[in-house]
Design an enzyme around this catalytic site. Sequence first.
Site, mmCIF file in Angstrom:
data_model
loop_
_atom_site.group_PDB
_atom_site.id
_atom_site.type_symbol
_atom_site.label_atom_id
_atom_site.label_comp_id
_atom_site.label_asym_id
_atom_site.label_seq_id
_atom_site.Cartn_x
_atom_site.Cartn_y
_atom_site.Cartn_z
ATOM 1 N N GLU A 452 0.808 -1.218 0.000
ATOM 2 C CA GLU A 452 0.000 0.000 0.000
ATOM 3 C C GLU A 452 0.852 1.285 0.000
ATOM 4 O O GLU A 452 0.749 2.127 0.872
ATOM 5 C CB GLU A 452 -0.957 -0.016 1.185
ATOM 6 C CG GLU A 452 -2.004 -1.105 1.041
ATOM 7 C CD GLU A 452 -2.926 -1.249 2.223
ATOM 8 O OE1 GLU A 452 -4.128 -1.529 2.003
ATOM 9 O OE2 GLU A 452 -2.474 -1.101 3.368
ATOM 10 N N GLU A 518 -4.555 -9.810 -0.093
ATOM 11 C CA GLU A 518 -5.373 -9.688 1.114
ATOM 12 C C GLU A 518 -6.823 -9.900 0.676
ATOM 13 O O GLU A 518 -7.281 -9.304 -0.300
ATOM 14 C CB GLU A 518 -5.233 -8.320 1.775
ATOM 15 C CG GLU A 518 -3.867 -8.062 2.380
ATOM 16 C CD GLU A 518 -3.742 -6.666 2.996
ATOM 17 O OE1 GLU A 518 -4.787 -6.058 3.337
ATOM 18 O OE2 GLU A 518 -2.601 -6.184 3.132
#
Length: 1018
Positions: A452, A518
């Site tokens: 991220e 994820e």
Amino acid sequence: MTFDPVFAIERIADPTFVSENRRPAHSDHRWFADLDEARSGVSAFEQSLNGLWKFFCARNQGQVLPDFADPSRDVSGWDDIRVPSHLQLEGYDRPQYVNVGYAWDGQEDIEPGQVPERDNPIGCYVRTFALDCPLAEGERLSVTFHGAESAIALWVNGRYIGYSTDSFTPAEFDLTDALVEGENRIAAQVFSYSAGSWLEDQDFFRFSGIFRDVTLYRRPGVHAEDIRVTTAVADDLASAQVRVRVELDGAGGAVSARIEGVGELARDADGAFVVQVEEPRLWSPEHPHLYDLVIEVRDAAGALTEVVPQRVGIRRFGIENGVLSLNGDRVVFNGINRHEFGLNGRVPSRELTESDIRMLKAHNVNAVRTSHYPNDSAFYALADEYGLMVIDEMNLETHARWSRIRLHGESLDTALPGDHDEWRPAALDRARSMLERDKNHASVVIWSCGNESSGGTVLRDVADWFRSVDDRPVHYEGVHWDPRYPETTDIASQMYTPAAAVEDYLRTNRDKPFIVCEYAHAMGNSFGGVGEYIELAYRDELFQGGFIWDFADQAILMRDRYGREYFGYGGDNGEAPHDQDFSGNGIFFADHTPSPKAQEMKRLYQGFVVDVSESSFALTNRLMSTSSAEYETRVSISREGRILTAGVVDTDVAPGGSAVYPLPVAIPAAAGEYAIVVSLHLRTETAWAPAGHEVAFGEHVLRVGEPAAGATAPAAQVAAPAPRLVEGTLSIGVHGPGFHVTFSRIFNGLTSYRFGETRTGGRELLSGAVTPNFWHAPTANERGWGGPFEEGQWLLASRYGRASGFHEPADISVEQVDGGVRIGYRYELPTTPVTHCDLSYLVDGAGRVEVTQRMHVPEGLPQMPEFATMLAMPADYDRVRWYGDGPEECYVDRREGARLGVYDRHVPDMLTPYIRPQEAGNRTGVRWAEITDARGAGLRFEGDPIMEFSALSWTPAEIESALHPHELPPIHRTIVRPALMRRGVAGDDSWGSRPLDRYLLPTGDLEFRFAFRGIQNR
């Protein structure tokens, strides 16, 4: 020796100041004096500095004692602190849980690279040490801080040694030239925030300090400084070549190497040591075989200086024919993300790590992503040994900066590290430190550039560097959001994309293998609908599975003002900013025991599909390299939880194959409901489970003859005389031998059910009026999508629906029917538009009450959380026994792991202890349930033919009002909620994703039927 300050503290705010005088990164091998010592596992070359250090905490740079490392400073009055530990868990500073934002967000306005000026705790550590034995001629001494967050500066005997950033990889410094005879004094400053903290915005508790081992290492005059082991497996898997490259430190040394059971390695032309292994035993998660490599190092005179044992897994991993493959077999990652977190925070212990891995293996997990930093080195050795594929992720996340781009529309120029040259040294350093340490672990199959952090040239260059020194694929999900440099990743990767959207993506994007790095955000009561992903992984070869978020709740064991222990989350330490209970995402609880979600994960991740019918079962093998013959296949037939007959079937289904086998047992001819279970079990003990451990199962339920026991059909009941009806002014009574039922004209429903012949007219089994119920304490996912805001009128309908009042007649009907009395209520509900719910009770002469709840739900009303009936019983009725799905909590979109049986629990234990209380404890497929006291008296509930069932010690309102389980009020009632259906818990994410449509309550006409009756002591 006088104090030499040298170190300029202001440099911690320089992004390019990554390290100073730190030794180069190298493999995490250990070395021993001889082979016997190596076998003992205790090295004379190592000396631990773990233990108590003297400690002073400065609030910020301005409060640092300028001469704290001066050997003449008296530190006897300083505090003692444990090493390893976190400052925040030792009473200094406050733990702070933040998901996206930087810890200083909204507190100090600083630019990337700068550090907070007001609040930057700096731990000043001091201790003395004497060497276990003097250094031999030519030996050198170094110290390694295996984890210091976020940066460390070091002095020995007042002499500045060096500096290092990157919290999660070793910081090693040579101390030799600073040593004195006898006692030496080591001093360290550990900075909570440095420029490197801008690269460490992970979703976790913000801690600081020395949190991993501190070790002194003696290096012989001739020493194996670095070892690189590579394996090349032939296409036909029949042979492999093992290459070992040893980098020596010291002149005139010589190296020899052998693999136990294989033989000596020969020196190749390029200086590497090589051996050919015929018919190698290949490493895989299913068979994690490790070879024992022994390296001996000798000096110029031929004397042995050290022995290095190295475990080697021979395997081939890479992208072959367009898909990720291990030893030629396509991989499906049954993975999980794992923070290195326990009751001591991120202070690892080998025992906890090993326990974690055993549990993961026992629940069919085959892969771990180290989110989002390298773990302690012991984790990788254990992953090698137990068999887990690992995505090794470097310590990089700049989520808050990435969010500014996504949420505020800022330019990609603001990304970190982005295209900024000043951040390239730090990023490359972190990549190098991870790879060089972990490169020899067979478990590490993929390198990850971090998490991220958007995209850019810096991470592109990191990926290129990985490929330049190693052949493992490179992963980076951020390319999905910043696709300018698609070459950054070898794997297409996304987060929290619904399975249907993944399938849509893959219809037109076929250039790279795809994973969800994820998915299935397991916050609170969730993990619903996850089977959609698993099935897709076996429909489309490019979708190769994913990694659940995440392994265990991050929570801190705390005590409240009354001394009661509880698990605290964001805000519980008075910190700001924080992200509340968003740290509670675990498949396992904070104490690393399995939550009910683990039951589902184990079933979804099992390596066999077992389809059972009345006469046979089909077995499909999803494993990569293991036949079903390695497991014992058991078949059992049970009725209402009691096994009637069982047998064993010899199966031999090859990986990727399927076969059908007849059942070895016959279905009984007697009428009833039967559960046929086919399960696979370990034949022998493994490192992670005992013999007999179940690895997979399938179930088929069938009925023979009459309806299942517990069905509400009157024919199933013993005939009894019609009950006596007494219509009073405010109450209506229905009476029979041993029971008395009272309905109120003013209090909205059935208010009393007395059962049993006693001097007082029987035991009262109700503690209030029975009412329809449409609401439950919102789950984390429901809060995430705004369910309480959208659906609050169902809360009003549940609490304030009315059928009567003191000054108006009840909307109630009374009629006598054959064999019984039917009482009906119509509830007006405060919805927009106004709706009505009908609740009727048919009471027969034996005291059995058949309940029918009907309602028309018009289009336009918000989603209903549940369609149920709620009643309260006295708290003494605190045992629950049921015949239905179990043993653990399950919902319509999370019941794959459940199986039909008879189970029992203590009612106070039925509310799953999520770190923030919420709807929990439901069971699906319930045929009957009994709520009784210690003597076995109480109520029996029966589905028509099945129902969902909840028995808790608190009302939905009480559960919703508590922020932690220990805040739930004292128990005064048992709350029973039979239901037609409770909405699915959802599972794609916790900030907007709702349950799949088929797991929502329908609109239109709803009808729910069940019955209850009193039961005597058994």
